[in-house]
Design a protein around this motif. Structure first.
Motif, PDB file in Angstrom:
ATOM      1  N   ILE A  95       0.763  -1.263   0.359  1.00 30.34           N
ATOM      2  CA  ILE A  95      -0.151  -0.599  -0.107  1.00 30.34           C
ATOM      3  C   ILE A  95       0.647   1.294  -0.044  1.00 30.34           C
ATOM      4  N   ILE A  96       0.904   2.327  -1.182  1.00 29.83           N
ATOM      5  CA  ILE A  96       1.911   3.741  -0.906  1.00 29.83           C
ATOM      6  C   ILE A  96       0.610   4.435  -0.811  1.00 29.83           C
ATOM      7  N   SER A  97       0.851   4.932   0.311  1.00 20.99           N
ATOM      8  CA  SER A  97      -0.125   6.006   0.432  1.00 20.99           C
ATOM      9  C   SER A  97       0.475   6.924   2.134  1.00 20.99           C
ATOM     10  N   ASP A  98       0.601   8.608   1.810  1.00 22.95           N
ATOM     11  CA  ASP A  98       1.110   8.940   2.982  1.00 22.95           C
ATOM     12  C   ASP A  98       0.485   9.365   4.069  1.00 22.95           C
ATOM     13  N   MET A  99       1.163   9.357   5.107  1.00 22.60           N
ATOM     14  CA  MET A  99       0.495   9.266   6.161  1.00 22.60           C
ATOM     15  C   MET A  99       0.998  11.119   7.514  1.00 22.60           C
ATOM     16  N   ASP A 100       1.456  11.879   6.502  1.00 18.81           N
ATOM     17  CA  ASP A 100       1.495  12.985   7.074  1.00 18.81           C
ATOM     18  C   ASP A 100       0.775  14.168   7.360  1.00 18.81           C
ATOM     19  N   ILE A 105      -3.945  10.135   6.521  1.00 24.42           N
ATOM     20  CA  ILE A 105      -4.069   8.946   8.113  1.00 24.42           C
ATOM     21  C   ILE A 105      -5.382   8.384   8.019  1.00 24.42           C
ATOM     22  N   SER A 106      -6.179   9.593   8.073  1.00 21.97           N
ATOM     23  CA  SER A 106      -8.210   8.588   8.065  1.00 21.97           C
ATOM     24  C   SER A 106      -7.404   7.397   6.723  1.00 21.97           C
ATOM     25  N   PHE A 107      -7.577   8.152   5.547  1.00 22.94           N
ATOM     26  CA  PHE A 107      -7.841   7.743   3.841  1.00 22.94           C
ATOM     27  C   PHE A 107      -6.705   6.296   4.572  1.00 22.94           C
ATOM     28  N   THR A 108      -5.601   6.506   4.549  1.00 24.18           N
ATOM     29  CA  THR A 108      -4.630   4.963   4.670  1.00 24.18           C
ATOM     30  C   THR A 108      -5.042   3.961   5.801  1.00 24.18           C
ATOM     31  N   MET A 109      -5.332   4.410   6.886  1.00 26.30           N
ATOM     32  CA  MET A 109      -5.912   3.220   7.818  1.00 26.30           C
ATOM     33  C   MET A 109      -7.365   2.824   7.246  1.00 26.30           C
ATOM     34  N   ASP A 110      -7.982   3.655   6.815  1.00 19.97           N
ATOM     35  CA  ASP A 110      -9.159   3.074   5.888  1.00 19.97           C
ATOM     36  C   ASP A 110      -8.707   1.538   5.399  1.00 19.97           C
ATOM     37  N   THR A 113      -6.734  -1.054   7.297  1.00 18.15           N
ATOM     38  CA  THR A 113      -7.757  -2.175   7.018  1.00 18.15           C
ATOM     39  C   THR A 113      -8.489  -3.057   5.958  1.00 18.15           C
ATOM     40  N   GLN A 114      -9.498  -2.313   5.711  1.00 16.31           N
ATOM     41  CA  GLN A 114      -9.923  -3.263   4.030  1.00 16.31           C
ATOM     42  C   GLN A 114      -9.014  -4.309   3.824  1.00 16.31           C
ATOM     43  N   ILE A 115      -7.575  -4.246   3.883  1.00 15.82           N
ATOM     44  CA  ILE A 115      -6.831  -4.853   3.178  1.00 15.82           C
ATOM     45  C   ILE A 115      -6.308  -6.844   4.079  1.00 15.82           C
ATOM     46  N   ILE A 149       0.444  -3.634  -6.016  1.00 18.47           N
ATOM     47  CA  ILE A 149       0.919  -1.905  -5.422  1.00 18.47           C
ATOM     48  C   ILE A 149      -1.090  -1.257  -5.169  1.00 18.47           C
ATOM     49  N   ILE A 150      -1.563  -0.904  -4.249  1.00 17.63           N
ATOM     50  CA  ILE A 150      -3.015  -0.225  -3.575  1.00 17.63           C
ATOM     51  C   ILE A 150      -2.006   0.989  -3.612  1.00 17.63           C
ATOM     52  N   VAL A 151      -2.103   2.391  -4.834  1.00 13.97           N
ATOM     53  CA  VAL A 151      -1.976   3.092  -4.410  1.00 13.97           C
ATOM     54  C   VAL A 151      -2.703   4.358  -3.777  1.00 13.97           C
ATOM     55  N   GLY A 152      -2.831   4.851  -2.773  1.00 14.64           N
ATOM     56  CA  GLY A 152      -4.287   5.163  -1.857  1.00 14.64           C
ATOM     57  C   GLY A 152      -3.610   7.215  -2.005  1.00 14.64           C
ATOM     58  N   TYR A 153      -3.113   7.341  -0.718  1.00 20.21           N
ATOM     59  CA  TYR A 153      -3.152   9.407  -0.705  1.00 20.21           C
ATOM     60  C   TYR A 153      -1.763   9.107  -0.948  1.00 20.21           C
ATOM     61  N   ILE A 154      -1.672  10.450  -1.750  1.00 24.92           N
ATOM     62  CA  ILE A 154      -0.315  11.615  -2.565  1.00 24.92           C
ATOM     63  C   ILE A 154      -0.278  12.581  -2.681  1.00 24.92           C
ATOM     64  N   PRO A 155       0.368  13.542  -0.856  1.00 27.98           N
ATOM     65  CA  PRO A 155       0.293  14.861  -1.728  1.00 27.98           C
ATOM     66  C   PRO A 155       0.316  15.310  -2.517  1.00 27.98           C
ATOM     67  N   LYS A 156      -0.376  16.201  -3.187  1.00 20.30           N
ATOM     68  CA  LYS A 156      -0.485  17.500  -4.562  1.00 20.30           C
ATOM     69  C   LYS A 156       1.066  17.813  -4.843  1.00 20.30           C
ATOM     70  N   GLU A 157       1.690  18.403  -3.481  1.00 18.62           N
ATOM     71  CA  GLU A 157       3.098  18.871  -3.845  1.00 18.62           C
ATOM     72  C   GLU A 157       3.928  17.440  -4.318  1.00 18.62           C
ATOM     73  N   LYS A 158       3.948  16.296  -3.837  1.00 21.67           N
ATOM     74  CA  LYS A 158       4.641  14.922  -4.206  1.00 21.67           C
ATOM     75  C   LYS A 158       4.567  14.730  -5.407  1.00 21.67           C
ATOM     76  N   LEU A 159       3.739  14.804  -5.879  1.00 19.84           N
ATOM     77  CA  LEU A 159       2.857  14.030  -6.941  1.00 19.84           C
ATOM     78  C   LEU A 159       4.273  14.289  -8.506  1.00 19.84           C
ATOM     79  N   GLN A 160       4.692  15.055  -8.941  1.00 20.00           N
ATOM     80  CA  GLN A 160       5.193  15.349  -9.515  1.00 20.00           C
ATOM     81  C   GLN A 160       6.820  14.108  -9.376  1.00 20.00           C
ATOM     82  N   ASN A 161       7.051  14.601  -8.140  1.00 20.16           N
ATOM     83  CA  ASN A 161       8.380  13.126  -7.861  1.00 20.16           C
ATOM     84  C   ASN A 161       7.908  12.058  -7.352  1.00 20.16           C
TER      85      ASN A 161
END
Length: 228
Positions: A95-100, A105-110, A113-115, A149-161
């Protein structure tokens, strides 16, 4: 009517990790032979216990790699639905999902939990989570070798990288499977339109169930030689 052992395993082990029918095995070894010609991460499949014929004579030893010739030997003694205990390195989900951030955090934990609930929690050792493709690529270069790979939350400022590093991941493993999640509250738009998309909605509780079904479908989808 009592449920057969194979049917029980199939119901409990929805991702089919550690078991393989002879039909599935033949498809895998043919596909792996083609895939490994240009892959940085080599796929293979080995036995987890000795395989004996009907008279008790060994056909394959424990921890023996199964190739096309081995599969042909097995076919002499068994039908296509015969199930073997197997191991292959390309197993597991990342699971690739940012928890900063709070929403991350909320989206990633959901998602986690499901997986984690798949197979009644039996797959905990096969599931990893990282904040980014940047972190994942370092693990991929070492020993991590997931199938999905499951892609969840990625902050927009990190998206290019992150987009650049996703391309790097695909160069290391062309055949890795990817699902990107969108969410009506946390992530309304997809970031990677070429990935398989699954939309989750706060107004549709069943959308999480469809997500779980899609994971199982994508994870257990065979590697067909014709697609290579």
């Amino acid at each position: 009517m009592e449920e057969s052992e194979t049917a029980k395993k199939s119901r409990e082990n929805v991702l089919k990790i550690g078991y393989c029918s002879l039909d599935e095995l033949e498809e895998k070894v043919k596909a792996f032979r083609v895939m490994n010609q240009n892959a940085a991460k080599k796929r293979y499949i080995i036995t987890r216990e000795p395989v004996l014929d009907t008279s008790g004579k060994p056909i394959l030893q424990k921890a023996q790699e199964i190739d096309v010739s081995s599969a042909k030997l097995l076919r002499r003694s068994f039908k296509g639905d015969y199930v073997l205990k197997t191991f292959q390195p390309d197993e597991g989900i990342v699971i690739i999902s940012d928890m900063d951030t709070p929403e991350g955090i909320s989206f990633t934990m959901d998602i986690v939990t499901q997986i984690m609930n798949l197979g009644g929690g039996a797959y905990e050792g096969f599931i990893d989570r990282v904040d980014s493709f940047t972190d994942f690529i370092e693990l991929l270069k070492k020993n991590l070798f997931p199938k999905l790979i499951i892609v969840g939350y990625i902050p927009k400022e990190k998206l290019q990288n992150e987009t650049i590093n996703f391309v790097r991941v695909k160069r290391i493993d062309t055949y890795i499977r990817v699902i990107e999640l969108t969410h009506s509250g946390y992530k309304p738009q997809s970031y990677f339109p070429k990935m398989k998309q699954v939309n989750l909605s706060q107004d549709d509780p069943k959308s999480w169930g469809r997500f779980v079904i899609e994971i199982i479908r994508e994870y257990t989808r065979p590697y067909f030689v014709e697609e290579m």
